[in-house]
Design a protein around this motif. Structure first.
Motif, PDB file in Angstrom:
ATOM      1  N   GLU A 192      47.217  26.541  32.626  1.00  0.00           N
ATOM      2  CA  GLU A 192      46.901  25.257  32.912  1.00  0.00           C
ATOM      3  C   GLU A 192      48.211  24.720  33.882  1.00  0.00           C
ATOM      4  OE1 GLU A 192      45.808  22.509  29.902  1.00  0.00           O
ATOM      5  OE2 GLU A 192      43.839  23.435  29.622  1.00  0.00           O
ATOM      6  N   GLU A 193      49.411  25.036  33.505  1.00  0.00           N
ATOM      7  CA  GLU A 193      50.772  24.737  33.989  1.00  0.00           C
ATOM      8  C   GLU A 193      50.659  25.157  35.493  1.00  0.00           C
ATOM      9  OE1 GLU A 193      55.499  24.756  33.125  1.00  0.00           O
ATOM     10  OE2 GLU A 193      54.155  25.458  31.789  1.00  0.00           O
ATOM     11  N   THR A 196      48.187  24.756  38.250  1.00  0.00           N
ATOM     12  CA  THR A 196      48.288  23.590  38.950  1.00  0.00           C
ATOM     13  C   THR A 196      49.666  23.246  39.541  1.00  0.00           C
ATOM     14  OG1 THR A 196      48.566  22.133  36.876  1.00  0.00           O
ATOM     15  CG2 THR A 196      46.226  22.357  37.893  1.00  0.00           C
ATOM     16  N   LYS A 206      40.488  20.794  38.997  1.00  0.00           N
ATOM     17  CA  LYS A 206      41.936  20.286  38.248  1.00  0.00           C
ATOM     18  C   LYS A 206      42.374  19.329  39.163  1.00  0.00           C
ATOM     19  CE  LYS A 206      41.823  23.374  34.632  1.00  0.00           C
ATOM     20  NZ  LYS A 206      41.572  22.810  33.547  1.00  0.00           N
ATOM     21  N   GLU A 208      41.841  15.955  39.242  1.00  0.00           N
ATOM     22  CA  GLU A 208      41.964  14.773  38.373  1.00  0.00           C
ATOM     23  C   GLU A 208      43.236  14.900  37.560  1.00  0.00           C
ATOM     24  OE1 GLU A 208      38.470  13.663  36.842  1.00  0.00           O
ATOM     25  OE2 GLU A 208      37.613  13.063  38.590  1.00  0.00           O
ATOM     26  N   ASP A 209      43.519  16.164  37.077  1.00  0.00           N
ATOM     27  CA  ASP A 209      44.549  16.367  36.199  1.00  0.00           C
ATOM     28  C   ASP A 209      46.047  16.515  36.914  1.00  0.00           C
ATOM     29  OD1 ASP A 209      42.433  16.598  34.243  1.00  0.00           O
ATOM     30  OD2 ASP A 209      42.294  18.644  34.396  1.00  0.00           O
ATOM     31  N   VAL A 210      46.206  16.598  38.219  1.00  0.00           N
ATOM     32  CA  VAL A 210      47.398  16.690  38.859  1.00  0.00           C
ATOM     33  C   VAL A 210      47.960  15.449  39.135  1.00  0.00           C
ATOM     34  CG1 VAL A 210      48.384  17.401  41.000  1.00  0.00           C
ATOM     35  CG2 VAL A 210      46.552  18.897  39.656  1.00  0.00           C
ATOM     36  N   ASN A 211      49.384  15.367  38.800  1.00  0.00           N
ATOM     37  CA  ASN A 211      49.846  13.958  38.862  1.00  0.00           C
ATOM     38  C   ASN A 211      50.872  13.929  40.026  1.00  0.00           C
ATOM     39  OD1 ASN A 211      51.041  11.350  38.668  1.00  0.00           O
ATOM     40  ND2 ASN A 211      52.250  11.949  37.029  1.00  0.00           N
TER      41      ASN A 211
END
Length: 298
Positions: A192-193, A196, A206, A208-211
């Motif tokens: 996951e790391e 993204t 993915k 929505e999970d990225v900041n």
């Protein structure tokens, strides 16, 4: 009678020349005329030395492409061959100096690039500790069984993560294991790391999970519809295996035109929210590539 007188005074040409010479050698008063400018003649030694100098290679003068004066054909061939060999040696020496200079310049540029990259990694380490170039390799702290398991999982992850080397994946995986995570938990976390991570194409699902503000995606244009504002060039949906998202192309971006059904890769798109869902905007800093289109010169 005239014929008898003529036949009695036959004078040869040589006698006439001697007579004229004798007459010229005496002036009007009967004195002998002496030539004031004496005739200069070379001695035998001077003639011999002149022939030697004329045939010596160092004393021969070349006249363009004509024959070399005073040289035999054999001597001329030797001289031409020597001059050609000297020219080849000079060219090789010049090229060798240039090659050496270029190689030294490449070495200096590579060294400076390495130093700049190391300084950048040190600054990045203040935000991401794993980027620290002086940080010890965590794989050295693993047991043989743990290292073997890390290598096995690295092979699996490298097939799913584009743009990442096996060395980078195995190091990050080893760091998670050293920090106390289980192998399966470490594999999921690293996947996951890295999936993204900044600068890499991420799955649309993915987003929505990225900041972060800018992201890169790859997918197929599903639908395009008429823009609701004159400042918008195109608007539609792009999807991949993980999901779909709305993409707005602003006119000021001067982005290339997209067609429905085309495969596109959008890099540096601005991430925002539209009606409670994440969406992307193509700006002047965004690039759009079309992997399935032909090359522009064909």
């Amino acid at each position: 009678m005239s014929s008898n007188n003529a036949s009695g005074k036959v004078v040869s040409v040589d006698e006439q020349a001697l007579k004229q010479a004798d007459e010229q050698a005496v002036d009007a008063d009967g004195f002998e005329v002496v030539e004031e400018t004496p005739e200069l003649r070379a001695t035998v030694e001077q003639e011999v030395q002149a022939k030697v100098d004329a045939n010596h290679p160092d004393g021969i003068k070349e006249t363009n492409n004509e024959r070399i004066q005073g040289a035999t054909l054999e001597q001329e061939e030797r001289i031409r061959a020597r001059e050609a060999e000297l020219e080849r040696i000079s060219i090789r020496a010049k090229v060798s100096r240039q090659d050496g200079r270029a190689e030294r310049a490449r070495d200096i540029a590579a060294k400076r690039s390495k130093e700049r990259r190391r300084e950048f990694q040190k600054r990045a380490a203040s935000v991401t500790p794993m980027a620290d170039p002086e940080r010890p390799d965590p794989r050295e702290e693993l047991s043989q069984d743990e290292l073997a398991s890390v290598n096995e999982q690295t092979q699996r992850l490298s097939e799913k993560l584009d743009g990442w080397t096996r060395a980078a994946i195995s190091r990050r995986l080893a760091e998670r294991v050293v920090e106390g995570a289980g192998m399966m938990s470490a594999v999921v976390g690293v996947h996951e790391e890295l999936q993204t991570a900044p600068g890499h194409v991420i799955p649309i699902g993915k987003l929505e999970d990225v900041n972060r503000k800018e992201v890169s995606i790859s997918g197929r244009v599903d639908t395009l519809w008429e823009p609701s504002h004159p400042s918008i060039a195109q608007v539609g949906l792009i999807e991949d295996e993980s999901g779909r998202t709305r993409v707005t192309v602003w006119k000021n971006s001067q982005a290339p035109w997209m067609e429905e059904g085309e495969q596109v890769c959008i890099r540096g798109a601005a991430r925002n929210w539209y009606e409670g869902r994440v969406s992307l905007a193509v700006t002047g800093w965004t690039t759009i590539q079309f992997p399935e289109r032909g090359r522009w010169w064909e």
